[in-house]
Write a protein that holds these residues in place. Structure first.
Motif, mmCIF file in Angstrom:
data_model
loop_
_atom_site.group_PDB
_atom_site.id
_atom_site.type_symbol
_atom_site.label_atom_id
_atom_site.label_comp_id
_atom_site.label_asym_id
_atom_site.label_seq_id
_atom_site.Cartn_x
_atom_site.Cartn_y
_atom_site.Cartn_z
ATOM 1 N N ARG A 67 6.687 -16.027 3.794
ATOM 2 C CA ARG A 67 6.529 -14.651 4.241
ATOM 3 C C ARG A 67 5.981 -13.768 3.117
ATOM 4 O O ARG A 67 6.180 -14.036 1.942
ATOM 5 N N VAL A 68 5.327 -12.689 3.546
ATOM 6 C CA VAL A 68 4.649 -11.788 2.619
ATOM 7 C C VAL A 68 5.368 -10.445 2.606
ATOM 8 O O VAL A 68 5.745 -9.916 3.659
ATOM 9 N N SER A 69 5.582 -9.903 1.409
ATOM 10 C CA SER A 69 6.128 -8.555 1.290
ATOM 11 C C SER A 69 5.147 -7.697 0.506
ATOM 12 O O SER A 69 4.444 -8.185 -0.381
ATOM 13 N N VAL A 70 5.092 -6.426 0.852
ATOM 14 C CA VAL A 70 4.187 -5.481 0.218
ATOM 15 C C VAL A 70 5.011 -4.459 -0.548
ATOM 16 O O VAL A 70 5.966 -3.892 -0.020
ATOM 17 N N ARG A 71 4.659 -4.268 -1.808
ATOM 18 C CA ARG A 71 5.310 -3.300 -2.680
ATOM 19 C C ARG A 71 6.806 -3.536 -2.796
ATOM 20 O O ARG A 71 7.599 -2.605 -2.873
ATOM 21 N N GLY A 72 7.189 -4.796 -2.799
ATOM 22 C CA GLY A 72 8.575 -5.148 -3.025
ATOM 23 C C GLY A 72 9.498 -4.900 -1.858
ATOM 24 O O GLY A 72 10.691 -5.206 -1.933
#
Length: 914
Positions: A98-103
Motif C-alpha cells: 500500500r501507498v501513503s502520501v505525506r506520511g
C-alpha cells in the motif's frame, strides 16, 4: 526496472496537455520529446518531463513518467511510486504494497487509473498496488491539492495513473525486454518478460502492452511478541487467578487489589506469544493494456482503453510458536520484571517468566490467493475554437479468492518465555515436565486442520461529462474559462466466507483428535521446507509438516470448504456529483497570477445488507444469523481554490485551500461479525459510518533551474474530523468458548468493537522539501551527476486513542519520510543509487491500550545500465542491497514484537527498442 523501460513506454507530454490545458504543447514537439525519451531511456530527461508537469499544473502535484519508473529496480507499481516526493510505501515480507502520501495512513489516498476509481479486491479505499505490474503504466501524478473537477481528492492526496495510447508515439513502436531476478535468502531466480507494440494508420491507432513475472521470496521472522494484559489470568477465576496473583506478589512485589479492574490489571503485562516463522512467497503476476484510438483531427479524439491482469500468490508459513496465555496456564515463576521503562503509565512488564502450561504449537499454514482485475473505459474530447466537451464511461472490477488452511498440532507443557534483543524466545523451564518445544514431535497432538475460503467481488462503474467554455471579455479580462460537469459512480463489494475444520479421515470424523501426533506424519527440516538453507534469525532448527503433504493427507476425498450464509454481506454505494469551477488569469504588477476556484457537490447513498448474529429468545449462548439491511446517505459541498504566481521567470509561488473527504471502507460498512476467540471480542461492521473530512491549506515556493533542476519548499496543514477507528460499543454476556477438540474452555463476557467516527478533530501539519539538482550546473567536470531528493516532516495533535491514556499518534502516520537518489549518466551509461526511508509509525493498538510501533525503515536500491547500441540496453539492478530488517516494538524498543528479514534481490535485464 529495465523491463519497465521496455514499455517504452510513454512520455509525459500527453499528460502535460491534460494537466495544463491552458498551456498546450505542439504535436510535433510532443512527438520529438517522446522519441528522445524512448530511444535513450534517459533518467535525466525523465526528471525534466516530471518537473515540466509540476510547473504547468495549477496546484500542488508531483509526477513520475515511464522512463523514470523504467530505470528503477521496482517489483511492482507501489515500489515505483516511492520515488515521488512525499510518497512512501508499506512493505510486507519485502514487497511494497500500500501507498501513503505525506506520511498519512494509506486509506487516506485516493487512486484512479485512466480517471476511473480502481478496484483491487481489498474492499477498502486503499489500493493493493502489489497486484499491478509497473510495466503497463505510462505516468503517475500525485495531486496533493484537489480541484472541484477531481472525483474526491483524498485527504492525503490523489494518485492518478495513466496507461499509453497509440498517438503518444510518432509512428510504429516495438519494445521488448527480459529479466532474471535472484533473491539472496530463497536463493531462487525468477523470470520477467514484457513488450509493447504500437502503430497508427492515418486517423486510427492501436497499442498493446504486456508484462508477466514470477517472484519467489523467502522471509524469516521472529514475531508475534505482543503485550498481553494480566486480566487474561486474573479474570479466569479459580487456581489460575489465585496463583497468578500470588506469584505477582511473591516475585515482583505487585499486589493486585481487584482482579476485575482492568485499569489496574491492564497495566501488568506479560508476553502473548513468541513465534519463529519461515515464509515462502511465490507470486505470479501479469498485466496488459490495449488502447484503440481514433483521432481525425487535433479537435476531436476518442479512445477505448482496457487494462487486465492477474495476481496469484501462494504463501507457505511454517510457524513454531509458544502461546504463553493459553487457557490452561498461569504464572509459575517471574525471573525478571521491569517497573521502570513504562513507569509513567503505571505499568509493570514481566520480561522473563516461566508458565505452568504453555500451549506450544506447530503450525503449517498455506494461503492461496487469486486476484483477477479488469478495467475498461472509453473517453472522448471534442474541441471548438473556445469550448471543449469531455466525457468518459468505464468499469473497474476485481475478483479475489483466498483459500487458507492451518494444520495445527499442540503440546501443553511448562516452559519459559522471555524477550530478547530483537524479539523473543521460549526455552525449557526448571519444571521437570518442561519440553524442548523444537525437538519433541511425539508430544504434539493433532488438534485441527483448519480451512477457510473467501471470495470477494469488487465492482466500480463511472460516467462523467463536462463542458469547458473559454472567455475573452473586455469588461472582465481576468476570467479565462468556466468548467461545469457531472459524474455518477456505482461501487459495490460482495463477500462470501466459509470455514470448516477437519479432525478425522472422513466427514464428521474426530478420530485424529488426541491420538495422532506430529511424529505420525512426514516431517521435513525447516531448511528444506523453504529454499535457502538454515533459519537466519536465530541459531535454531526444527521440523514440520509440509503444506503439500498436509493437503494430500488431511483433505479427504470430496472435501470442500462450504460458504456460510450468515457470513455473506454486500455493500453498494452510489455517488452523484455536480461541480463548477473557473480559471482566472491576470497580472499583479509584473507578476502573472493564475487562480482555479470552484466547488463540488456530492450526494451519496449507501445500502448494506448481510446477516447479524442474534441471540436466541431464551438467552444463553446460541446465536443464529438473521438477514438485515440498512440504507443511509449523506451529501456535502466541497470547495477548493488553487493559486499560482510567477514571481520571476524561474520562481513560482503556490497556494491552495480546500475541503475534501475520504469515504469509509466498504468492508467497514458491512453487516458482519468476526469473532476473535483468544481476545474475547467480537468485531462488527457499522453501516452508519460517515466519511472522514479534512479542511486543508498549503503554501509553497519553487525555484526552477536549467536542465530540469528544481528547488521547492511547501508548508501544509490539515484539520481532520470523523476519523474511523475501532471502539468498544457493547458487551455480549455468557459466551461459551470451545477448544478445537470440542471441550469447553470457559464461559466469558465478550467485548463488541465496531468502527465509529471519532468525536472531535485533530490537526496534521508538515513541511515538504524537494531538490532536483544536476551538478553540472555548478561545476562542469561533474556534468552528468545529480541528485533527486525530497523530505517530508509532519506534526500531529492527536493523542489519547489508548483507553489507558498512552499518547498515540494516528495509526499509520509517520513523522518523517525522505527519498534520496544520486545519479550519473552519459550517452551510453547510467547509474543510480536510491535510499528511501519512512520513519516509525503506529500500525495498531493492542487491546485498545498499547500502541504497537513499526520501526523506521530505510532501503537502498541501485540500478546500472549500459546502452550496447541505440536499440539495446543491458541493466543490473539491486533491491535492498544492504539487507535491512523490518522490526517493530510495543511502546518502547526494549519490548520488540518483530524481527523480519526478506533478503536482497538482484536482477539482470536486457531491453530492445525497435
Amino acid at each position: 526496472m529495465s523491463s519497465c523501460a521496455a514499455i517504452g513506454l510513454f512520455a509525459a507530454s500527453g499528460a502535460v496537455a491534460q494537466t495544463a490545458p491552458a498551456q498546450p504543447t505542439s504535436a510535433v514537439a510532443e512527438q520529438d520529446a517522446v522519441e528522445e525519451i524512448v530511444v535513450t531511456g534517459s533518467y535525466r530527461r525523465s526528471l525534466e518531463e516530471a518537473v515540466d508537469i509540476k510547473r504547468n499544473t495549477v496546484g500542488f502535484s508531483d509526477s513520475i513518467v515511464a522512463t523514470d519508473v523504467a530505470n528503477f529496480p521496482e517489483q511492482n507499481l507501489a515500489e515505483a511510486l516511492q520515488r515521488i516526493p512525499g510518497v512512501t510505501i508499506e512493505r510486507n515480507k519485502g514487497l511494497g504494497g500500500r501507498v501513503s502520501v505525506r506520511g498519512l495512513p494509506s486509506e487516506f489516498t485516493f487512486v484512479t487509473i485512466n480517471n476511473l476509481a480502481t478496484a483491487s479486491g481489498s474492499g477498502g479505499r486503499d489500493v493493493e498496488f502489489d497486484i499491478f505490474a509497473s510495466e503497463v503504466i505510462q505516468q503517475v501524478t500525485v495531486q496533493k491539492s484537489p480541484r472541484a473537477s477531481d472525483e474526491e481528492g483524498g485527504i492525503a492526496g490523489a494518485v492518478t495513473i495513466s496507461t499509453a495510447r497509440p498517438f503518444d508515439y510518432s509512428g510504429r513502436k516495438l519494445v521488448a525486454s527480459a529479466e532474471g531476478a535472484y533473491n539472496s535468502i530463497s536463493e531462487k531466480s525468477d523470470p520477467k518478460v514484457s513488450f509493447l507494440a504500437s502503430d497508427t494508420w492515418g486517423d486510427f491507432g492501436a497499442l498493446v502492452s504486456f508484462s508477466t513475472a514470477r517472484r519467489t521470496n523467502r522471509t524469516d521472522s521472529n514475531s508475534g511478541i505482543n503485550f498481553r494484559p494480566m486480566f487474561r489470568f486474573l479474570e479466569a477465576g479459580g487456581t489460575r487467578a489465585s496463583q497468578a496473583a500470588a506469584v505477582l506478589a511473591r516475585d515482583a512485589g505487585v499486589i493486585v487489589k481487584s482482579n476485575t479492574n482492568r485499569d489496574e490489571t491492564g497495566r501488568i503485562i506479560f508476553q502473548d506469544k513468541v513465534g519463529d516463522r519461515a515464509y515462502l512467497n511465490t507470486q505470479d503476476q501479469w498485466g496488459g493494456t490495449l488502447s484503440l484510438q481514433y483521432k481525425p483531427s487535433a479537435n476531436f479524439d476518442v479512445a477505448f482503453d482496457a487494462m487486465v491482469g492477474g495476481f496469484d500468490g501462494t504463501e507457505d508459513e511454517y510457524d513454531a510458536a509458544a502461546y504463553s496465555a493459553s487457557s490452561r496456564s498461569t504464572l509459575e515463576t517471574i525471573h525478571s520484571y521491569d517497573k521502570d521503562t513504562l513507569s509513567k503509565y503505571g505499568m509493570v512488564v514481566l520480561r522473563d517468566v516461566s508458565y505452568t502450561a504453555t500451549q506450544h504449537e506447530m503450525l503449517s499454514k498455506e494461503r492461496i490467493s487469486e486476484t483477477d482485475y479488469a478495467q475498461f473505459g472509453t473517453e472522448f474530447n471534442w474541441r471548438g475554437d473556445d469550448w471543449k466537451l469531455h466525457g468518459l464511461a468505464g468499469y473497474s472490477g476485481a475478483k479475489k479468492t483466498i483459500d487458507f488452511s492451518n494444520l495445527k498440532h499442540v503440546a501443553y507443557a511448562p516452559s519459559r518465555t522471555r524477550w530478547t534483543a530483537n524479539g523473543g524466545e521460549t526455552i525449557k523451564s526448571a519444571n521437570p515436565a518442561s519440553i524442548d518445544m523444537y525437538n519433541s514431535p511425539s508430544r504434539y497432538l493433532f488438534e485441527a486442520y483448519e480451512t477457510t475460503l473467501e471470495k470477494i467481488k469488487d465492482d466500480k462503474y463511472a460516467a462523467q461529462l463536462d463542458f469547458t467554455k473559454d472567455f475573452a471579455f473586455d469588461a472582465f479580462p481576468a476570467l479565462k474559462s468556466i468548467q461545469v460537469g457531472a459524474r455518477y459512480t456505482d461501487k459495490s463489494k460482495e463477500r462470501q466466507y466459509g470455514a470448516l475444520n477437519i479432525q478425522g479421515p472422513s466427514k464428521g470424523s474426530t478420530a485424529w483428535l488426541n491420538t495422532r501426533t506430529l511424529a505420525d506424519s512426514q516431517l521435513t527440516p525447516i531448511d528444506q521446507l523453504v529454499p535457502g538453507g538454515a533459519y537466519s534469525i536465530r541459531d535454531i532448527t526444527w521440523s514440520q509438516i509440509s503444506n503439500a503433504y498436509a493437503r494430500r493427507t488431511f483433505r479427504y476425498d470430496g472435501f470442500t470448504t462450504p460458504f456460510t450464509p450468515g457470513d455473506f454481506y454486500e455493500v453498494s454505494e452510489t455517488v452523484t456529483s455536480l461541480y463548477a469551477m473557473a480559471d482566472f488569469g491576470f497580472d499583479v504588477g509584473p507578476v502573472p497570477v493564475a487562480i482555479n476556484g470552484g466547488a463540488r457537490y456530492v450526494d451519496t447513498s449507501v445500502t448494506s445488507s448481510g446477516y447479524h448474529q442474534v441471540q436466541t429468545p431464551t438467552g444463553g449462548t446460541t446465536y443464529t444469523p438473521e438477514p438485515v439491511s440498512s440504507e443511509g446517505g449523506y451529501d456535502k459541498i466541497l470547495p477548493s481554490v488553487n493559486f499560482t504566481a510567477e514571481l520571476t521567470d524561474t520562481i513560482v509561488l503556490r497556494a491552495a485551500a480546500s475541503e475534501t473527504l475520504m469515504r469509509p471502507a466498504l468492508t467497514d460498512l458491512a453487516y458482519k461479525r468476526t469473532a476473535s476467540w483468544n481476545s474475547f471480542r467480537f468485531t462488527d461492521g457499522n453501516p452508519n459510518l460517515k466519511p472522514t473530512f479534512a479542511k486543508q491549506w498549503e503554501v509553497g515556493v519553487e525555484k526552477y533551474l536549467p536542465e530540469g533542476g528544481l528547488l521547492a519548499a511547501s508548508y501544509f496543514s490539515k484539520e481532520i474530523e470523523g476519523v474511523v477507528r475501532q471502539a468498544l460499543t457493547g458487551t455480549v454476556k455468557n459466551v461459551t468458548k470451545y477448544n478445537a477438540n470440542g471441550s469447553i474452555d470457559g464461559v466469558y463476557d465478550f467485548d463488541v468493537y465496531q468502527p465509529i467516527n471519532a468525536d472531535g478533530s485533530y490537526k496534521v501539519s508538515g513541511v515538504e522539501l524537494v531538490a532536483i539538482v544536476p551538478f553540472g550546473l555548478f561545476y562542469e567536470p561533474l556534468k552528468g551527476f545529480g541528485i533527486n531528493a525530497n523530505y517530508t516532516i509532519l506534526d500531529s495533535s492527536l493523542t489519547g486513542q489508548s483507553i489507558i491514556g498512552v499518547p498515540t499518534p494516528p495509526v499509520g502516520l509517520a513523522d518523517k519520510a525522505y527519498n534520496f537518489t544520486l545519479f550519473y549518466e552519459n550517452d551510453a551509461f547510467q547509474a543510480r543509487v536510491s535510499y528511501n526511508y519512512k520513519d516509525k509509525y503506529v500500525e495498531g493498538i493492542g487491546y485498545e491500550m498499547y500502541p504497537i510501533w513499526r520501526e523506521g525503515y530505510g532501503q537502498t536500491d541501485i540500478s546500472v545500465s549500459y546502452n550496447l547500441n541505440e536499440r539495446v540496453q543491458l541493466s543490473l539492478e539491486g533491491i535492498n542491497v544492504t539487507d535491512e530488517a523490518t522490526r517493530g516494538y510495543t511502546m518502547d524498543p526494549s519490548f520488540p514484537t518483530m524481527d523480519e528479514r526478506s533478503g536482497r534481490r538482484f536482477a539482470l535485464g536486457l531491453r530492445m527498442n525497435f
